[in-house]
Write a protein that holds these residues in place. Structure first.
Motif, short mmCIF file in Angstrom:
data_model
loop_
_atom_site.label_atom_id
_atom_site.label_comp_id
_atom_site.label_asym_id
_atom_site.label_seq_id
_atom_site.Cartn_x
_atom_site.Cartn_y
_atom_site.Cartn_z
N THR A 62 52.53 33.48 49.62
CA THR A 62 51.83 33.36 48.39
C THR A 62 51.42 34.51 47.84
O THR A 62 50.84 35.12 48.84
N LEU A 63 51.71 34.87 46.84
CA LEU A 63 50.70 36.11 46.33
C LEU A 63 49.89 36.08 45.05
O LEU A 63 50.28 35.31 44.13
N MET A 64 48.84 36.78 45.06
CA MET A 64 48.02 37.03 43.96
C MET A 64 47.81 38.38 43.55
O MET A 64 47.65 39.15 44.29
N ILE A 65 48.11 38.62 42.31
CA ILE A 65 47.64 40.02 41.57
C ILE A 65 46.74 40.02 40.56
O ILE A 65 46.85 39.20 39.64
N ASN A 66 45.77 40.68 40.83
CA ASN A 66 44.55 40.62 39.69
C ASN A 66 45.10 41.57 38.42
O ASN A 66 44.43 42.69 38.52
N ALA A 67 45.86 41.20 37.81
CA ALA A 67 46.35 42.09 36.77
C ALA A 67 46.63 41.11 35.50
O ALA A 67 47.52 40.25 35.66
N ASP A 68 46.35 41.61 34.12
CA ASP A 68 46.79 40.82 32.95
C ASP A 68 47.88 41.48 32.47
O ASP A 68 48.42 40.70 31.50
N ARG A 69 48.06 42.71 32.70
CA ARG A 69 49.41 43.53 32.22
C ARG A 69 50.11 44.17 33.15
O ARG A 69 49.76 44.31 34.48
#
Length: 363
Positions: free
Chosen positions: A210-217
């Motif tokens: 599982t992956l989370m990337i804190n990016a809106d763009r």
């Protein structure tokens, strides 16, 4: 008599050298050409490096059962990296991480042409980027390793002499910190990163991580993986990892960007945060969690799309999507996009960047 004395001197010198290496405990001979360096923390984490490419060869962290798991794929012998079909395993990348369109850029009115090594483009510093060069490694203490390299003016077409230093530390908080520094004697561009290939289970497919990337763009690319210059929203696309999702959840979706990269091979525009990590990954089998914090504005997520099983690594071949990369960086092709954060380094400045990979477990 002279010959006998000469032999005695050689024997004494060999004994002194062997004793010194044994006392320092910070290196061993690999294939006779490269040394291997080890650092560790008091919690049992271990990291292994070699001189060619200032390369992270191995990183062992405890899983949910307390068993040490090597979360970085690579070779056992440092000399094997020189023969690999994938030259970037664990390497320090420079002078410029990621791609520059057709290897061309302008700086202060001057045009520069870099070596081409990725289709029509320059990738990761060119044909003989930092991953191909032999660094000087020095173990400062049990948990700290300092790597230095001097890159001459004109190296792969880059202007100015660049002195680079990378410091690796294993902290008491079970984190690997990587601090980059560089200075130049004339205006140049710099974008340093590390190209570790991770598998938090140690081996097997990474699609259920599982992956989370804190990016809106993110920065969309063309068919040669060069950014268009747009900072596109991730909302409603397969690139939205703001809430943790399996890497494989949308990787086969019908999408031109996924088609260009044969999966994920894209730069994310990180949301500034002093609390949230830039990215967080969890191994579905090991329970190992890797949280990434960085001073960099971007993060390149690569899902192992070009892995073809041609390299025999410690834990087996590098099969398709059996590792992923999360490279902290400035954006690809920044010198050719005025709206991207600048990668210019001037002679009166010091390039500084820091990234931290914090490990914990999900029980």
């Amino acid at each position: 008599m002279k010959s006998f004395k000469h032999q005695i001197k050689i024997i004494i010198l060999c004994i002194m050298t062997a004793t010194l290496m044994s006392c320092n405990g910070n290196s061993k001979n690999g294939d006779g050409s490269y040394k291997v360096f080890f650092i560790e923390n008091k919690q049992g984490m271990q990291a292994e490096f070699c001189e060619n490419g200032a390369r992270l060869m191995s990183l062992k962290v405890p899983d949910k059962n307390g068993i040490l798991t090597d979360v970085v794929i690579g070779f056992e012998n440092p000399a094997d990296y020189d023969k690999a079909t994938e030259p970037y395993f664990g390497a320090t990348i420079g002078r410029y991480g990621n791609r520059i369109a057709k290897g061309k850029f302008k700086l202060n009115g001057e045009s520069y042409q870099l070596t081409i090594n990725n289709g029509v483009n320059t990738l990761h510093g060119g044909k003989t980027g930092f991953q191909y060069q032999n660094w000087t490694l020095k173990k400062v203490n049990d948990s700290t390793l300092v790597c230095t390299l001097s890159s001459p003016d004109g190296d792969n077409g880059f202007p100015g002499k660049l002195n680079a230093k990378v410091t690796y530390v294993l902290t008491s908080a079970n984190a690997l910190t990587i601090a980059y520094e560089a200075t130049t004697n004339q205006p140049t561009i710099v974008n340093l990163t590390n190209h570790a290939f991770f598998n938090l289970n140690g081996s097997g497919s990474i699609l259920d991580h599982t992956l989370m990337i804190n990016a809106d763009r993110y920065t969309p690319v063309d068919s040669t993986l060069i950014p268009s210059g747009e900072l596109a929203p991730v909302t409603g696309t397969p690139f939205d990892f703001r809430i943790a999702e399996k890497i494989g959840f949308c990787i086969s979706a019908t999408n031109d960007q996924l088609r260009f990269g044969k999966g994920y091979d894209h730069n994310y525009v990180l949301n500034p945060s002093k609390i949230l990590p830039a990215a967080e990954v969890c191994g579905d089998k090991s329970g190992i969690i890797m949280s990434i914090y960085t001073t960099e504005p971007g993060l390149q997520f690569y899902s192992g799309n070009f892995m073809q099983g041609k390299n025999k690594l410690r834990n087996g071949p590098d099969n398709f999507r059996t590792a992923f990369c999360l490279e902290t960086q400035h954006f690809p092709d920044s010198p050719n996009h005025s709206n991207f954060p600048s990668t210019v380094l001037m002679p009166d400045e010091v390039y500084k960047s820091k990234s931290e990979y914090v490990f914990s477990v999900n029980r």
